[in-house]
Write a protein that holds these residues in place. Structure first.
Motif, mmCIF file in Angstrom:
data_model
loop_
_atom_site.group_PDB
_atom_site.id
_atom_site.type_symbol
_atom_site.label_atom_id
_atom_site.label_comp_id
_atom_site.label_asym_id
_atom_site.label_seq_id
_atom_site.Cartn_x
_atom_site.Cartn_y
_atom_site.Cartn_z
ATOM 1 N N GLY A 147 0.754 -1.188 -0.018
ATOM 2 C CA GLY A 147 -0.055 -0.014 -0.099
ATOM 3 C C GLY A 147 0.855 1.282 -0.008
ATOM 4 N N ALA A 148 0.291 2.389 -0.729
ATOM 5 C CA ALA A 148 0.744 3.367 -0.476
ATOM 6 C C ALA A 148 0.094 4.703 -0.350
ATOM 7 C CB ALA A 148 1.857 3.796 -1.738
ATOM 8 N N ASN A 149 0.360 5.981 -0.147
ATOM 9 C CA ASN A 149 -0.686 7.049 0.145
ATOM 10 C C ASN A 149 -0.557 7.904 -1.174
ATOM 11 O OD1 ASN A 149 -1.457 6.428 2.768
ATOM 12 N ND2 ASN A 149 0.364 7.413 3.818
ATOM 13 N N LEU A 150 -1.545 8.297 -1.394
ATOM 14 C CA LEU A 150 -2.044 9.253 -2.725
ATOM 15 C C LEU A 150 -2.896 10.410 -2.256
ATOM 16 C CD1 LEU A 150 -1.445 9.858 -5.800
ATOM 17 C CD2 LEU A 150 -3.596 8.423 -6.099
ATOM 18 N N HIS A 151 -2.297 11.603 -2.300
ATOM 19 C CA HIS A 151 -2.926 13.000 -1.891
ATOM 20 C C HIS A 151 -3.491 13.731 -3.233
ATOM 21 C CE1 HIS A 151 -0.838 11.683 1.757
ATOM 22 N NE2 HIS A 151 0.338 11.917 1.114
ATOM 23 N N VAL A 152 -4.528 13.761 -3.296
ATOM 24 C CA VAL A 152 -5.366 14.591 -4.209
ATOM 25 C C VAL A 152 -6.080 15.816 -3.656
ATOM 26 C CG1 VAL A 152 -7.223 14.411 -5.752
ATOM 27 C CG2 VAL A 152 -6.352 12.357 -5.043
ATOM 28 N N ALA A 153 -5.370 16.875 -4.360
ATOM 29 C CA ALA A 153 -5.485 18.230 -3.838
ATOM 30 C C ALA A 153 -7.067 18.631 -4.475
ATOM 31 C CB ALA A 153 -4.538 19.409 -4.341
ATOM 32 N N GLY A 154 -7.491 19.566 -3.650
ATOM 33 C CA GLY A 154 -9.052 20.128 -4.088
ATOM 34 C C GLY A 154 -9.823 20.019 -2.990
ATOM 35 N N PRO A 155 -10.967 20.881 -3.179
ATOM 36 C CA PRO A 155 -12.005 20.874 -2.018
ATOM 37 C C PRO A 155 -12.387 19.331 -1.396
ATOM 38 C CG PRO A 155 -12.688 22.155 -3.698
ATOM 39 C CD PRO A 155 -11.721 21.485 -4.380
ATOM 40 N N TYR A 156 -12.196 19.203 -0.314
ATOM 41 C CA TYR A 156 -12.336 17.938 0.456
ATOM 42 C C TYR A 156 -13.606 17.785 1.396
ATOM 43 C CZ TYR A 156 -11.038 13.411 3.031
ATOM 44 O OH TYR A 156 -11.236 12.301 3.635
ATOM 45 N N ASP A 157 -14.494 16.874 1.265
ATOM 46 C CA ASP A 157 -15.505 17.018 1.956
ATOM 47 C C ASP A 157 -15.756 15.292 2.422
ATOM 48 O OD1 ASP A 157 -18.219 17.202 3.201
ATOM 49 O OD2 ASP A 157 -19.187 16.900 1.472
ATOM 50 N N PRO A 158 -15.023 15.029 3.627
ATOM 51 C CA PRO A 158 -15.090 13.646 4.289
ATOM 52 C C PRO A 158 -16.561 13.186 4.429
ATOM 53 C CG PRO A 158 -14.001 15.353 5.588
ATOM 54 C CD PRO A 158 -14.173 16.045 4.495
ATOM 55 N N GLN A 159 -16.620 12.076 4.428
ATOM 56 C CA GLN A 159 -17.987 11.293 4.474
ATOM 57 C C GLN A 159 -18.002 10.690 5.775
ATOM 58 O OE1 GLN A 159 -20.907 12.529 2.795
ATOM 59 N NE2 GLN A 159 -19.289 13.951 1.982
ATOM 60 N N PRO A 160 -19.012 10.414 6.583
ATOM 61 C CA PRO A 160 -18.923 9.439 7.679
ATOM 62 C C PRO A 160 -19.099 8.103 7.229
ATOM 63 C CG PRO A 160 -21.016 10.684 7.516
ATOM 64 C CD PRO A 160 -20.007 11.273 6.632
ATOM 65 N N LEU A 161 -18.689 7.311 7.612
ATOM 66 C CA LEU A 161 -18.769 5.716 7.618
ATOM 67 C C LEU A 161 -20.335 5.388 7.517
ATOM 68 C CD1 LEU A 161 -16.962 3.235 6.360
ATOM 69 C CD2 LEU A 161 -17.377 2.328 8.804
ATOM 70 N N PRO A 162 -20.949 4.750 6.260
ATOM 71 C CA PRO A 162 -22.247 4.469 6.372
ATOM 72 C C PRO A 162 -22.710 3.392 7.419
ATOM 73 C CG PRO A 162 -21.386 4.303 3.971
ATOM 74 C CD PRO A 162 -20.293 4.659 4.895
ATOM 75 N N PRO A 163 -23.721 3.468 7.882
ATOM 76 C CA PRO A 163 -24.136 2.425 8.943
ATOM 77 C C PRO A 163 -24.088 1.126 8.570
ATOM 78 C CG PRO A 163 -26.235 3.649 8.335
ATOM 79 C CD PRO A 163 -24.990 4.310 7.779
ATOM 80 N N ALA A 164 -24.128 -0.035 9.227
ATOM 81 C CA ALA A 164 -23.801 -1.117 8.746
ATOM 82 C C ALA A 164 -25.294 -1.460 8.466
ATOM 83 C CB ALA A 164 -23.698 -2.147 10.189
ATOM 84 N N SER A 165 -25.383 -2.478 7.218
ATOM 85 C CA SER A 165 -26.435 -2.872 6.417
ATOM 86 C C SER A 165 -26.090 -4.228 5.824
ATOM 87 C CB SER A 165 -26.761 -1.568 5.478
ATOM 88 O OG SER A 165 -27.940 -2.070 4.725
ATOM 89 N N GLN A 166 -27.500 -4.895 5.634
ATOM 90 C CA GLN A 166 -27.305 -6.219 4.946
ATOM 91 C C GLN A 166 -27.714 -6.024 3.495
ATOM 92 O OE1 GLN A 166 -29.918 -8.340 7.914
ATOM 93 N NE2 GLN A 166 -27.849 -9.605 8.257
#
Length: 295
Positions: A147-166
């Motif tokens: 694995g390696a990190n990739l940083h993407v510049a721009g307006p960032y709107d992080p999202q919460p993890l969706p709730p568990a679902s089946q």
């Protein structure tokens, strides 16, 4: 103290140490020892270097846009780019890219040039930090996920993890998840695909299987690539609606599951959040497998 007394005391001390060691050995059961060993084995994707091989991105910074070229190399223990690979699941290398909040997932297959450089085009329209996973087997080497990190510049709107679902819906297809995953023991997960309320029994092979499942641990992006039971054309594996997977989650916690499947000539990805609980240990757990690979 006389010499004879010193020798006697030394022997007594050795006997005490031996007795304590035996007691500790008996106190730790084989099951507990196996669990400890499994816990100590790192899942795939947490390291950029493993067993002498290194995932080296040409550029770890990009600007958000729909088509972003990515080039990278796998460096061998000798420091030279790896040029020969073993084909696994119909490809020489599988590239998985997820945004750190797990709101974006891509599974692509780069091309390899004669100098050992891989090239791919990614959709990075959404800014943020990403984790790039290279899943491969070099000729003469082990199966690895680096694995390696990739940083993407721009307006960032992080999202919460969706709730568990089946259930998850993608392109009018409904995918239902059954099974109770537990940490450090083999779990059976079954995913069923339906369309307009009717079971889909004509799934098409994709990369040599009716489905491919990737699990990513939400806390640190540890990676598991799990392949289904059976394969197309083996005489026993049905082309849907159910796809069964055996997997072992390395720890309790939240995971995001991504299922790739092909139907009507289109590859679709269904995503789920699952909460993995600790196992009630009654037998030695199945090992989690090196480099994130499980079969």
């Amino acid at each position: 103290m006389k010499t004879g007394q010193k020798v006697t005391a030394f022997i007594v001390g050795l006997a005490a140490v031996f007795a304590i060691s035996v007691w500790i050995g008996n106190a730790v059961s084989p099951q507990e020892a196996a669990m400890t060993a499994a816990a100590q084995e790192l899942p795939g994707g947490l390291q950029s270097t493993q067993d002498g091989y290194t995932l080296a991105l040409d550029n770890s910074i990009a600007t958000a846009k729909p088509e972003v070229p990515l080039k990278f190399r796998i460096m061998s223990p000798t420091g030279a780019p790896v040029k020969r690979y073993v084909e696994t699941h119909e490809k020489l290398l599988h590239l998985i890219v997820v945004r750190n909040d797990l709101a974006d997932f891509q599974h692509v297959h780069p091309t390899l040039d004669a100098e050992g450089t891989w090239s791919a085009t990614l959709n990075l329209a959404r800014a943020g930090d990403y984790r790039v996973f290279a899943d491969f087997m070099p000729t003469g080497g082990p199966a690895l996920t680096l694995g390696a990190n990739l940083h993407v510049a721009g307006p960032y709107d992080p999202q919460p993890l969706p709730p568990a679902s089946q259930t998850a819906e993608v392109d009018d297809h409904m995918v239902t998840l059954r099974g109770t995953p537990r940490a450090n023991e083999e779990s059976m997960l079954t995913l069923s695909v339906s369309l307009d309320g009717k079971p889909v029994d004509d799934l098409q092979p994709y990369l040599g299987a009716y489905g491919h499942l990737v699990a990513v641990r939400a806390s640190d992006l540890a990676y598991l690539h799990v392949h289904p039971m059976g394969e197309p054309g083996d005489g026993t594996t049905a082309s849907g609606p159910e796809i069964g997977f055996h997997t072992t989650f390395p720890s309790a916690g939240a995971y995001r599951l991504f299922l790739d499947f092909q139907h009507r000539d289109v590859v679709r990805t269904a995503a789920f959040t699952v909460n993995v609980s600790d196992a009630v240990q009654t037998s030695a757990p199945a090992p989690s497998g090196g480099g994130g690979h499980q079969h």
